[in-house]
Design a protein around this motif. Sequence first.
Motif, PDB file in Angstrom:
ATOM      1  N   ASP A 129       0.803  -1.220   0.000  1.00  0.00           N
ATOM      2  CA  ASP A 129       0.000   0.000   0.000  1.00  0.00           C
ATOM      3  C   ASP A 129       0.844   1.282   0.000  1.00  0.00           C
ATOM      4  OD1 ASP A 129      -2.393   1.311  -0.128  1.00  0.00           O
ATOM      5  OD2 ASP A 129      -2.703   1.381   2.035  1.00  0.00           O
ATOM      6  N   VAL A 130       1.832   1.309  -0.886  1.00  0.00           N
ATOM      7  CA  VAL A 130       2.692   2.501  -0.961  1.00  0.00           C
ATOM      8  C   VAL A 130       2.134   3.488  -1.988  1.00  0.00           C
ATOM      9  CG1 VAL A 130       4.972   3.380  -1.635  1.00  0.00           C
ATOM     10  CG2 VAL A 130       4.787   1.322  -0.217  1.00  0.00           C
ATOM     11  N   SER A 131       1.924   4.713  -1.534  1.00  0.00           N
ATOM     12  CA  SER A 131       1.444   5.770  -2.434  1.00  0.00           C
ATOM     13  C   SER A 131       2.323   6.996  -2.260  1.00  0.00           C
ATOM     14  CB  SER A 131      -0.003   6.152  -2.092  1.00  0.00           C
ATOM     15  OG  SER A 131      -0.848   5.031  -2.214  1.00  0.00           O
ATOM     16  N   VAL A 162      13.553   7.337   2.577  1.00  0.00           N
ATOM     17  CA  VAL A 162      14.418   6.874   3.668  1.00  0.00           C
ATOM     18  C   VAL A 162      13.695   5.827   4.506  1.00  0.00           C
ATOM     19  CG1 VAL A 162      15.764   9.015   3.798  1.00  0.00           C
ATOM     20  CG2 VAL A 162      13.721   8.766   5.222  1.00  0.00           C
ATOM     21  N   GLY A 163      14.483   5.113   5.274  1.00  0.00           N
ATOM     22  CA  GLY A 163      13.933   4.042   6.110  1.00  0.00           C
ATOM     23  C   GLY A 163      15.053   3.069   6.372  1.00  0.00           C
ATOM     24  N   GLU A 164      14.915   2.285   7.449  1.00  0.00           N
ATOM     25  CA  GLU A 164      16.036   1.404   7.773  1.00  0.00           C
ATOM     26  C   GLU A 164      16.101   0.222   6.808  1.00  0.00           C
ATOM     27  OE1 GLU A 164      15.284   0.653  11.874  1.00  0.00           O
ATOM     28  OE2 GLU A 164      13.581  -0.643  11.469  1.00  0.00           O
ATOM     29  N   GLY A 169       8.027  -1.845   4.793  1.00  0.00           N
ATOM     30  CA  GLY A 169       7.252  -1.934   3.559  1.00  0.00           C
ATOM     31  C   GLY A 169       6.135  -0.923   3.419  1.00  0.00           C
ATOM     32  N   GLU A 170       5.970  -0.066   4.424  1.00  0.00           N
ATOM     33  CA  GLU A 170       4.879   0.901   4.332  1.00  0.00           C
ATOM     34  C   GLU A 170       5.382   2.326   4.485  1.00  0.00           C
ATOM     35  OE1 GLU A 170       0.964  -0.421   6.194  1.00  0.00           O
ATOM     36  OE2 GLU A 170       2.437  -1.623   7.292  1.00  0.00           O
ATOM     37  N   VAL A 171       4.629   3.265   3.913  1.00  0.00           N
ATOM     38  CA  VAL A 171       4.954   4.679   4.098  1.00  0.00           C
ATOM     39  C   VAL A 171       4.373   5.108   5.444  1.00  0.00           C
ATOM     40  CG1 VAL A 171       4.571   7.018   3.248  1.00  0.00           C
ATOM     41  CG2 VAL A 171       4.936   5.150   1.630  1.00  0.00           C
ATOM     42  N   VAL A 172       5.254   5.611   6.328  1.00  0.00           N
ATOM     43  CA  VAL A 172       4.724   6.054   7.624  1.00  0.00           C
ATOM     44  C   VAL A 172       4.534   7.564   7.670  1.00  0.00           C
ATOM     45  CG1 VAL A 172       5.590   4.085   8.939  1.00  0.00           C
ATOM     46  CG2 VAL A 172       7.026   6.107   8.714  1.00  0.00           C
ATOM     47  N   GLU A 173       5.276   8.277   6.821  1.00  0.00           N
ATOM     48  CA  GLU A 173       5.162   9.733   6.843  1.00  0.00           C
ATOM     49  C   GLU A 173       5.726  10.293   5.544  1.00  0.00           C
ATOM     50  OE1 GLU A 173       6.742  11.377  10.457  1.00  0.00           O
ATOM     51  OE2 GLU A 173       6.344  13.442   9.833  1.00  0.00           O
ATOM     52  N   VAL A 202       9.602  17.443   7.607  1.00  0.00           N
ATOM     53  CA  VAL A 202       9.517  16.092   8.175  1.00  0.00           C
ATOM     54  C   VAL A 202      10.689  15.835   9.126  1.00  0.00           C
ATOM     55  CG1 VAL A 202       9.648  13.612   7.616  1.00  0.00           C
ATOM     56  CG2 VAL A 202       8.230  15.127   6.221  1.00  0.00           C
ATOM     57  N   LEU A 203      11.889  16.253   8.732  1.00  0.00           N
ATOM     58  CA  LEU A 203      13.056  15.961   9.577  1.00  0.00           C
ATOM     59  C   LEU A 203      13.116  16.852  10.818  1.00  0.00           C
ATOM     60  CD1 LEU A 203      15.838  15.295   6.901  1.00  0.00           C
ATOM     61  CD2 LEU A 203      14.489  13.626   8.201  1.00  0.00           C
ATOM     62  N   GLU A 204      12.615  18.072  10.680  1.00  0.00           N
ATOM     63  CA  GLU A 204      12.658  18.979  11.843  1.00  0.00           C
ATOM     64  C   GLU A 204      11.483  18.764  12.780  1.00  0.00           C
ATOM     65  OE1 GLU A 204      13.210  22.949  10.291  1.00  0.00           O
ATOM     66  OE2 GLU A 204      15.244  22.436   9.612  1.00  0.00           O
ATOM     67  N   HIS A 205      10.350  18.376  12.218  1.00  0.00           N
ATOM     68  CA  HIS A 205       9.173  18.147  13.065  1.00  0.00           C
ATOM     69  C   HIS A 205       8.541  16.803  12.716  1.00  0.00           C
ATOM     70  CE1 HIS A 205       9.539  22.373  14.125  1.00  0.00           C
ATOM     71  NE2 HIS A 205       9.545  22.668  12.836  1.00  0.00           N
ATOM     72  N   PRO A 206       9.244  15.715  13.032  1.00  0.00           N
ATOM     73  CA  PRO A 206       8.685  14.397  12.676  1.00  0.00           C
ATOM     74  C   PRO A 206       7.364  14.166  13.410  1.00  0.00           C
ATOM     75  CG  PRO A 206      10.923  14.221  13.599  1.00  0.00           C
ATOM     76  CD  PRO A 206      10.474  15.614  13.823  1.00  0.00           C
ATOM     77  N   LYS A 207       6.381  13.643  12.677  1.00  0.00           N
ATOM     78  CA  LYS A 207       5.077  13.393  13.317  1.00  0.00           C
ATOM     79  C   LYS A 207       4.991  11.949  13.784  1.00  0.00           C
ATOM     80  CE  LYS A 207       2.256  16.883  11.037  1.00  0.00           C
ATOM     81  NZ  LYS A 207       3.118  17.305   9.900  1.00  0.00           N
ATOM     82  N   HIS A 208       5.670  11.066  13.045  1.00  0.00           N
ATOM     83  CA  HIS A 208       5.559   9.647  13.357  1.00  0.00           C
ATOM     84  C   HIS A 208       6.718   9.213  14.256  1.00  0.00           C
ATOM     85  CE1 HIS A 208       5.243   5.318  12.787  1.00  0.00           C
ATOM     86  NE2 HIS A 208       4.025   5.531  12.333  1.00  0.00           N
TER      87      HIS A 208
END
Length: 258
Positions: free
Chosen positions: A23-25, A37-39, A223-227, A234-240
């Motif tokens: 479910d990547v969009s 990015v992601g581990e 495998g999923e988009v979290v943010e 995103v990097l300065e104010h991460p929500k997730h």
Amino acid sequence: MTGIRIEATGVARRYGRKTAVRDVSFVLGASQRVGIVGESGSGKSTMAKIVTGLERASAGTITVDDRDLRSIMSTRAGRLEYRRRVQLVAQDTTSTFDPRHRIRESLRTPAQILGGHDAAGADAAIGEITTELGIDPSWVDRYPSELSGGQRQRMSIARALVVRPDLLVCDEAVSALDVSVQGVVLNLLKRYSDDHGAGLMFVSHGLPATAFITGELVVMNQGEVVESGRTLEVLEHPKHPYTQKLVDAHLAVEEPVA
Ligand SMILES: Nc1ncnc2c1ncn2[C@@H]1O[C@H](COP(=O)(O)OP(=O)(O)OP(=O)(O)O)[C@@H](O)[C@H]1O
Ligand SMILES: [Mg+2]
């Protein structure tokens, strides 16, 4: 040259029972630079391969300037044209170059077949791009095994850029480079994208490099988009919490040891 707009909607990829992405969009606007990015194992390379048409999505759609990628890839002419417009710098450079051929051969083929150059034009284009990348001209006449990982990685960027793509998909393309060379290459990628209106999909573990070069960011986990959103936002104010963890891990690594 114009950019190319890519829209991924609900993309999934399964390998047997393993689901690599689900479910990547996201939208990669024409001329936009988007970071993924992601581990390790989060599905970044899988998405890079799906966008470049090397792998098929098991579900969902990739739309290219409002056309379905599957229909583009269903004809030889469509595949050739897409390959000219969208180039991948693969994470594993050993598969990029044929060990039996000198690097020049591996650059001439795309320059001629996709770039439309004759032999002399191809060599001129190779000379141009290698100069831009600060590559020692003699590397071109070596075999892949005679180059270091970092040298090969720069050659694989040259190979992708020699056809002047509208979208460059970089999978950990600067990771094997030392910091000073990384800076040179990042600046070059940025300039290429600005000068040609080309888009960039920048897959990376490195947050500073990603923050430098991209305007938009997609954070993947398992495998999923979290943010996703503007890179700096995103990097300065991460929500997730996962994004927060990535940023914290990075800061911890950068902290000088007392
Ligand atoms: N051909 C394949 N067959 C089986 N599983 C695969 C295959 N390719 C990828 N996977 C699995 O899919 C998941 C995502 O892999 P992927 O290579 O996309 O991750 P990644 O985010 O690029 O990781 P890394 O940062 O280590 O490069 C992993 O669990 C991986 O083991
Ligand atoms: Mg990967």
